[in-house]
Design a protein around this motif. Structure first.
Motif, mmCIF file in Angstrom:
data_model
loop_
_atom_site.group_PDB
_atom_site.id
_atom_site.type_symbol
_atom_site.label_atom_id
_atom_site.label_comp_id
_atom_site.label_asym_id
_atom_site.label_seq_id
_atom_site.Cartn_x
_atom_site.Cartn_y
_atom_site.Cartn_z
ATOM 1 N N LEU A 76 0.825 -1.213 0.000
ATOM 2 C CA LEU A 76 0.000 0.000 0.000
ATOM 3 C C LEU A 76 0.856 1.259 0.000
ATOM 4 O O LEU A 76 0.530 2.243 -0.680
ATOM 5 C CB LEU A 76 -0.937 0.004 1.218
ATOM 6 C CG LEU A 76 -2.040 -1.061 1.211
ATOM 7 C CD1 LEU A 76 -2.850 -0.998 2.505
ATOM 8 C CD2 LEU A 76 -2.957 -0.876 0.009
ATOM 9 N N LEU A 77 1.957 1.241 0.745
ATOM 10 C CA LEU A 77 2.829 2.418 0.778
ATOM 11 C C LEU A 77 3.446 2.699 -0.589
ATOM 12 O O LEU A 77 3.663 3.859 -0.953
ATOM 13 C CB LEU A 77 3.930 2.231 1.831
ATOM 14 C CG LEU A 77 3.496 2.444 3.284
ATOM 15 C CD1 LEU A 77 4.593 2.022 4.237
ATOM 16 C CD2 LEU A 77 3.101 3.910 3.519
ATOM 17 N N ALA A 78 3.723 1.637 -1.345
ATOM 18 C CA ALA A 78 4.284 1.818 -2.684
ATOM 19 C C ALA A 78 3.289 2.567 -3.570
ATOM 20 O O ALA A 78 3.663 3.474 -4.327
ATOM 21 C CB ALA A 78 4.609 0.453 -3.296
ATOM 22 N N ILE A 104 1.469 8.001 -5.749
ATOM 23 C CA ILE A 104 0.393 8.984 -5.923
ATOM 24 C C ILE A 104 0.803 10.343 -5.363
ATOM 25 O O ILE A 104 0.575 11.387 -5.988
ATOM 26 C CB ILE A 104 -0.899 8.481 -5.232
ATOM 27 C CG1 ILE A 104 -1.481 7.309 -6.021
ATOM 28 C CG2 ILE A 104 -1.934 9.600 -5.104
ATOM 29 C CD1 ILE A 104 -2.580 6.558 -5.316
ATOM 30 N N LEU A 105 1.435 10.336 -4.208
ATOM 31 C CA LEU A 105 1.885 11.603 -3.611
ATOM 32 C C LEU A 105 2.956 12.266 -4.470
ATOM 33 O O LEU A 105 2.972 13.496 -4.625
ATOM 34 C CB LEU A 105 2.409 11.356 -2.187
ATOM 35 C CG LEU A 105 1.391 10.826 -1.174
ATOM 36 C CD1 LEU A 105 2.034 10.697 0.201
ATOM 37 C CD2 LEU A 105 0.166 11.740 -1.091
ATOM 38 N N ALA A 106 3.844 11.447 -5.047
ATOM 39 C CA ALA A 106 4.907 11.990 -5.900
ATOM 40 C C ALA A 106 4.328 12.591 -7.178
ATOM 41 O O ALA A 106 4.849 13.583 -7.704
ATOM 42 C CB ALA A 106 5.902 10.883 -6.252
ATOM 43 N N ALA A 107 3.249 12.023 -7.669
ATOM 44 C CA ALA A 107 2.620 12.507 -8.902
ATOM 45 C C ALA A 107 1.701 13.704 -8.662
ATOM 46 O O ALA A 107 1.235 14.340 -9.604
ATOM 47 C CB ALA A 107 1.835 11.377 -9.567
ATOM 48 N N ASN A 108 1.450 14.009 -7.391
ATOM 49 C CA ASN A 108 0.545 15.117 -7.052
ATOM 50 C C ASN A 108 1.151 16.016 -5.976
ATOM 51 O O ASN A 108 0.509 16.339 -4.973
ATOM 52 C CB ASN A 108 -0.801 14.554 -6.564
ATOM 53 C CG ASN A 108 -1.558 13.803 -7.633
ATOM 54 O OD1 ASN A 108 -2.265 14.390 -8.452
ATOM 55 N ND2 ASN A 108 -1.413 12.478 -7.628
ATOM 56 N N GLU A 109 2.386 16.434 -6.222
ATOM 57 C CA GLU A 109 3.099 17.241 -5.231
ATOM 58 C C GLU A 109 2.373 18.557 -4.949
ATOM 59 O O GLU A 109 2.402 19.064 -3.816
ATOM 60 C CB GLU A 109 4.528 17.517 -5.700
ATOM 61 C CG GLU A 109 5.401 16.264 -5.702
ATOM 62 C CD GLU A 109 6.834 16.560 -6.112
ATOM 63 O OE1 GLU A 109 7.123 17.733 -6.477
ATOM 64 O OE2 GLU A 109 7.668 15.631 -6.060
ATOM 65 N N THR A 122 -5.823 6.279 -4.294
ATOM 66 C CA THR A 122 -5.225 5.033 -3.819
ATOM 67 C C THR A 122 -6.149 3.855 -4.085
ATOM 68 O O THR A 122 -5.713 2.797 -4.556
ATOM 69 C CB THR A 122 -4.913 5.113 -2.312
ATOM 70 O OG1 THR A 122 -4.073 6.247 -2.054
ATOM 71 C CG2 THR A 122 -4.194 3.853 -1.841
ATOM 72 N N MET A 123 -7.442 4.026 -3.789
ATOM 73 C CA MET A 123 -8.413 2.956 -4.023
ATOM 74 C C MET A 123 -8.526 2.653 -5.520
ATOM 75 O O MET A 123 -8.633 1.498 -5.923
ATOM 76 C CB MET A 123 -9.784 3.343 -3.459
ATOM 77 C CG MET A 123 -9.817 3.519 -1.951
ATOM 78 S SD MET A 123 -9.240 2.060 -1.031
ATOM 79 C CE MET A 123 -10.512 0.870 -1.459
ATOM 80 N N LYS A 124 -8.461 3.731 -6.326
ATOM 81 C CA LYS A 124 -8.545 3.557 -7.786
ATOM 82 C C LYS A 124 -7.339 2.787 -8.303
ATOM 83 O O LYS A 124 -7.462 1.872 -9.117
ATOM 84 C CB LYS A 124 -8.631 4.922 -8.452
ATOM 85 C CG LYS A 124 -8.722 4.862 -9.971
ATOM 86 C CD LYS A 124 -8.799 6.266 -10.566
ATOM 87 C CE LYS A 124 -8.840 6.226 -12.090
ATOM 88 N NZ LYS A 124 -8.872 7.596 -12.668
ATOM 89 N N GLU A 125 -6.164 3.169 -7.827
ATOM 90 C CA GLU A 125 -4.927 2.538 -8.285
ATOM 91 C C GLU A 125 -4.869 1.061 -7.872
ATOM 92 O O GLU A 125 -4.327 0.226 -8.585
ATOM 93 C CB GLU A 125 -3.719 3.288 -7.711
ATOM 94 C CG GLU A 125 -2.382 2.863 -8.268
ATOM 95 C CD GLU A 125 -2.231 3.155 -9.767
ATOM 96 O OE1 GLU A 125 -1.496 2.399 -10.434
ATOM 97 O OE2 GLU A 125 -2.870 4.110 -10.260
ATOM 98 N N SER A 126 -5.452 0.759 -6.713
ATOM 99 C CA SER A 126 -5.450 -0.624 -6.223
ATOM 100 C C SER A 126 -6.625 -1.422 -6.784
ATOM 101 O O SER A 126 -6.821 -2.581 -6.432
ATOM 102 C CB SER A 126 -5.517 -0.649 -4.699
ATOM 103 O OG SER A 126 -6.800 -0.226 -4.247
ATOM 104 N N LYS A 127 -7.435 -0.753 -7.631
ATOM 105 C CA LYS A 127 -8.627 -1.369 -8.227
ATOM 106 C C LYS A 127 -9.615 -1.830 -7.161
ATOM 107 O O LYS A 127 -10.250 -2.879 -7.288
ATOM 108 C CB LYS A 127 -8.222 -2.524 -9.142
ATOM 109 C CG LYS A 127 -7.390 -2.065 -10.332
ATOM 110 C CD LYS A 127 -6.987 -3.220 -11.224
ATOM 111 C CE LYS A 127 -6.141 -2.727 -12.398
ATOM 112 N NZ LYS A 127 -5.656 -3.836 -13.256
#
Length: 204
Positions: A149-151, A156-161, A182-187
């Motif tokens: 989850l941290l990965a 996401i945080l790096a892409a939305n600084e 995060t929920m979207k990325e994890s499907k």
């Protein structure tokens, strides 16, 4: 006034009296027990004790060690809504132990409540499949591993600084954005509680 010659004598033993004088738990007694023992609302207890079969089903679910609130919801709302019109709980191919296991998987965070509805639908269509196999086949098991989850969160945080900076400057509502991404990325497989905790750590 005299013995009827056409009737045979009836002999009632003490054993018979003892056995047949035991009265089963009556509906009102069941209702009171469900309210006192499991903390059910009067209405819910009334619905469940409306039929003996429903009451037995609920009792068997509770014997599996799940919460009464979840048992009521998944029995009276989710399962009954999926029965064909005119069908009773006796007609359900989902037995009490199976439904209780599904509730357990929600309570131990194996799957989300939303995913559990998909699993229930799948079980109804695939009678020979058990709960855990259905979860695996549908790929609905929640990700609770911190590292995985941290990965996702870090990416996401790096892409939305820019949004991270806005959040830290006081725009608290952006927290929902990060959760959603995060929920979207994890499907949808990420454990929401874990996502919230880890995001708070990363954004603090």
């Amino acid at each position: 006034y005299f013995p009827d010659p056409d009737l045979l004598p009836v002999i009632i033993t003490d054993e018979m009296l003892t056995k047949y004088s035991v009265i089963p738990e009556l509906p009102d007694e069941k209702k009171d027990r469900f309210v006192k023992e499991f903390g059910l609302k009067e209405y819910d207890a009334s619905v469940i004790t409306a039929s003996l079969e429903m009451a037995k089903y609920f009792d068997e679910m509770m014997s599996q060690g799940i919460s009464a609130k979840n048992a009521v919801t998944w029995l009276t709302v989710e399962l009954l809504a999926r029965l064909k019109e005119g069908a009773s709980i006796e007609d359900s191919i989902i037995n009490a132990k199976t439904l209780a296991t599904l509730v357990k998987r929600i309570e131990d965070n194996t799957i989300s409540g939303k995913a559990a509805k998909e699993v229930l639908d799948f079980l109804i269509q695939n009678e020979s499949t058990d709960v855990d196999n259905a979860i695996e086949k549908l790929g609905l098991k929640q990700v609770s591993d911190d590292g995985a989850l941290l990965a996702i969160i870090d990416a996401i945080l790096a892409a939305n600084e820019d949004k991270v900076s806005e959040y830290k400057s006081g725009k608290d509502k952006l927290f929902g954005f990060f959760v959603g991404q995060t929920m979207k990325e994890s499907k949808g497989s990420a454990n929401p509680n874990k996502v919230n905790d880890l995001l708070k750590q990363r954004l603090s």
